[in-house]
Scaffold this active site. Structure first.
Site, PDB file in Angstrom:
ATOM      1  N   GLY A 145       0.940  -1.019   0.037  1.00 54.66           N
ATOM      2  CA  GLY A 145      -0.105  -0.111  -0.199  1.00 54.66           C
ATOM      3  C   GLY A 145       1.096   1.157  -0.112  1.00 54.66           C
ATOM      4  O   GLY A 145       2.110   1.109   0.077  1.00 54.66           O
ATOM      5  N   CYS A 146       0.070   2.435  -0.331  1.00 58.93           N
ATOM      6  CA  CYS A 146       0.914   3.586  -0.202  1.00 58.93           C
ATOM      7  C   CYS A 146       1.615   4.110   1.100  1.00 58.93           C
ATOM      8  O   CYS A 146       2.822   4.176   1.205  1.00 58.93           O
ATOM      9  CB  CYS A 146       0.062   4.670  -0.899  1.00 58.93           C
ATOM     10  SG  CYS A 146      -1.465   4.953  -0.244  1.00 58.93           S
TER      11      CYS A 146
END
Lengths: 343, 343, 343, 343
Positions: free
Chosen positions: D148-149
């Site tokens: 994920g970011c």
């Protein structure tokens, strides 16, 4: 009517004072100064004021200012201390939105502001203008040191925890996000739209001038010296400060929400949000309110406080007027009933 | 106190009505409706209102609304016309911020809004609520059709030229730039921050619903049908409309500045800027003012008018309140003394 | 490899040249100059370049620059003309992104730029670097006057109409909206985020330096002097120009879409959008493309053209590289295959 | 050429994959799927792609996708796991940009994502695609769970400290700020420009789905379970994540800068900034780089790490391509040489 003077009227806190005072029922702005803009009509510089003022910038002059009941200094540090002694002597009340009288330890002040202080005695007599802490002293004060923007949001968020000795005071963290208006209205590459919009960055991590001020306030609340890591960030918006505060609870348990609500239940400008809320800076845009939420994520021993203000209002001009209202026995909310501009 | 009802309180014009009315001295908001948010406190939806209202959304109901002196419709077209007949019959005054009663030619309205009109007789009795044109009729009106945002900025800019027959009325151009709040608060991909920020685009070039409304107003001013090209643009900001207007002068000469100043000299909410000024939308952010400048570039025969408003205030909620003030014999500026938020 | 020099590398067009040339397969940037930043690494000033360049700013010096095959001037007007004669003599090719060689009428240039021209003979030999008009001359040119940003978007939008004599050339209107990067990277109050964000305004309505340049280009296309009203607007975004163009059709009829498609069918950087489309500036953010749509609203006699570019790419650095590619016989799209950053 | 399929091409990570792959020399995008947009040309939905692709959305279909060498899932959680087993069986390589295979503890995954996992065996075989940690396993992997970011920025910032056991692993704090594109391209009130621009807020303080993912990665690095407080904030910009990380040093001393430089000296996409620097998210806008700075403010025992990425690139599409390059033995930087768009 209270006659008001404003020294340094060409910056963002200056125009914000004018905006708010335009709708204050008990106030008349008599003097506004600017060396560089002498003779210019305030509405020619700030067209939002067209139709609200008939006032021109004049060169700052103690004699003229002495006719005012109160003088606001919306100036960089160093200016207020150069004029305050004479104004105080003449009985004029002073509200300094700058940093000259905020730090009680004059040596510490000099260390951070790189300037000798010219009137340490006035530092001593100055009252730190955070009404939620010092309301009684403000009533009788002649000289108010109005808190900085980061210090306001951060202190209001930490106060209930520190006053009740609930957290480890040695390792407080304040991760703060400010809109660009905090950088002021001076021409600088760093505050250009093309340099700040669509970007996020921290700055002053190694040391920022609001650090000693926040530490002083929090230490007072804790009744002992606190340890604080303070990281300010430049956020791509004009107005607003969002302080995200972290501390370790000594004895993790429920009841923080009630504690915060109790602490601020009589405060007209501190709004403890319902449990689970996330305050948005836009909800206070243009308003003198500080909104606060408190969390204990995962029911762990870390407490997280979210505290938002408009840096130009509760963080500067609005709080200054709140102080004035208290000093002059006016209704504390007078001229400050503005509702946040949303959207 | 005037008892106010608001139908459709969950959009941006609804919350803007609430923001402005919170500081209106003669008004009590009694009812605010929303089918989807029934029972929700307005401040839970719009936290900027916390502390200013004790009011919950209710399902729209003619009986309840009948107790109000005036009802604002902040609704999509089609809603006001479904409730207006009964409210009018019961003597309630109506201010429709939507489009139901703006176009006098009901067939034309149907053509643009793709809906049969259910009360054409009310269209006839409705007064178009542009005070700078219809102040006298507004005084006695029971039903006000509040102008659209683009139409307000555009008409105020063209009026002095058309009323004095100075321009070729057959080829008017209105190049208009609007902030994104004009698109409303509905969930849509097109109004996402990621779709609208850092970009500029025209839309509806082939035809936009404000075109017939503007054309009607300008034709009335010109006392003949005008030709108009209207190109709206979506601008990466929240609030504000900037209308840039172009027309060909029949007899190019000086004096336009004086003409505009004369036309609006008694208008509390139209500010003709000094010659050579460029009005900024931010100077009216949150304020009910329209600022206008007029140019004749290169002393040529093309006249350029710049006209700015806050689409949610003078373009919607503020103008609606201005109409209410006039209708009820209040001071026209009551509750509308807000100074534009700058920066 | 083509050895490149850049004079004036600290502005936004300078860093954009560096960004684009970093991925150009046939180019080596050898020299970049800045008086104020001598010795500073380019990546210390522009951290996006970290890892892409090993290059420091040097003081501009004709001898050093003479070793380059081509020198880009990304400088304010007046700089290129002071160094161009000697570089030209030494056989260096020059691409001026500034205004020194754009206007063929030297007196007119002096009138608008308030400066005597020091090498009018070079003005004569300079080729105006709009490849869509002058591709053949660019091939053999030694000195290119790269078009301004507004002129690029505006000319590309009007060209098909003027070349085919379809519109009344006496009353053209260009309503143009530019992002703030057009104001450059100099410290100025007017380009601060707090002054430009969340606002829209026109500027230079009485006269802007791009007016004579646009008029020259359009007059060439029309083969007669055109009349033009040009109103630039400052838009709250970093990059992008949106030109909305208006003209009166002499003989209103269909076929404009086909005309535009035909005119640009072989152009790698002009994209005529499908009929009814509204080009967004963000679709060309960072890209060298100009996207165009053409409308005849209400089937009337007014034609509306929408033309968008990234002012720093097709309006400056990208177009300069396109010119370089043509001059040196490279593939015209070399180094310019960047896809617009969206969102 | 590597044949690529993309499932879920209408979101921001989908279009970002297309943008980056358009300039990848070794790749051919053969299939892109979307149920809702079947038959639509990708460039009609994303005009920045005009001229770069001749590709239409098709309904997702395992047979068609099986012809691809690699399939990217740019989909909400739950989609990849429904198609992955069959594709894996047919030998297709999979890179999931969603969350289906990130959390090794399937029960924990179910608890946070409120969904039964349909192929826990694939979770086991999946390699967590953070090349700076798992490069060797990625080389041979058939199924990549792309981080994920927030987890990417946060792990890269904490890794050197945890791997070397320098900090108290029980009380880590990650104060993270994300641009609005992290909220995706779905229509929602919360991501409207009018709701997010000019405002800052925290969200998900009580619990966010990236928390268990970050904790897993940090615990692996620390070789013991870590304690983490993670507070994400919505920031008024389109792209960018700024993670500000806090931890207590066990043995405060100098040398952190050298430690970070050493850890990442061979990493093509991690840039340790010079001591005292403050990385800006805009310096990586559109680029696959993570920039990191490390501070020990006031020489105290709190370490502060600043870590920035573009959430759509190093936080999603770029990292996915980096994984693909490694899996297929291509140059790791292939197609990822993009320089950050600045300004």
């Amino acid at each position: 009517m209270i006659n008001v003077g404003i020294v340094g009227g060409t910056g963002y806190t200056g125009v914000e004072l004018l905006r708010l005072l335009a709708n204050h029922p008990d106030v008349d702005v008599k003097v506004i100064t600017s060396r560089s803009e002498e003779g210019i009509h305030v509405a020619d510089m700030f067209p939002n004021l067209r139709g609200h003022y008939d006032l021109r910038f004049s060169v700052p002059d103690v004699d003229t200012l002495s006719d005012c009941d109160v003088v606001f200094f919306a100036t960089p540090h160093g200016v207020a201390m150069s004029m305050a002694p004479e104004l105080v002597e003449r009985g004029v009340r002073i509200i300094d939105l700058g940093a000259d009288f905020r730090i009680k330890d004059v040596e510490l002040w000099t260390q951070w502001y790189k300037l000798e202080h010219t009137c340490p005695d006035l530092v001593e007599m100055a009252v730190y203008g955070l009404p939620e802490v010092n309301r009684e002293q403000i009533k009788g004060a002649q000289l108010i040191a109005c808190p900085g923007c980061y210090p306001t949001a951060t202190q209001l968020g930490f106060l209930p925890l520190l006053e009740n000795k609930l957290i480890d005071h040695r390792r407080l963290i304040a991760d703060c996000k400010s809109g660009v208006s905090g950088a002021g209205r001076g021409a600088s590459v760093g505050a250009l739209m093309c340099e700040t919009s669509e970007s996020m960055k921290a700055y002053g991590v190694a040391g920022h001038r609001h650090l000693p001020e926040i530490r002083q306030g929090l230490s007072n609340a804790a009744q002992r010296p606190v340890g604080l890591t303070f990281v300010p960030h430049l956020t791509p918006m004009i107005r607003g400060i969002h302080s995200t505060l972290y501390a370790t609870l000594k004895d993790p348990k429920d009841g923080l929400q009630a504690l915060f609500e109790e602490r601020y239940k009589d405060e007209p400008f501190v709004d403890v949000m319902p449990a689970g809320s996330h305050p948005e800076t836009r909800s206070v845009k243009g308003a003198n309110t500080c909104r606060i939420s408190v969390f204990r994520p995962q029911n762990d021993d870390t407490v997280v406080v979210l505290s938002v203000i408009d840096n130009l209002v509760k963080g500067a001009a609005g709080q200054a007027i709140q102080n004035m209202n208290i000093m002059f026995g006016l209704k504390e909310t007078s001229g400050l009933s503005f509702v946040g501009l949303m959207p």
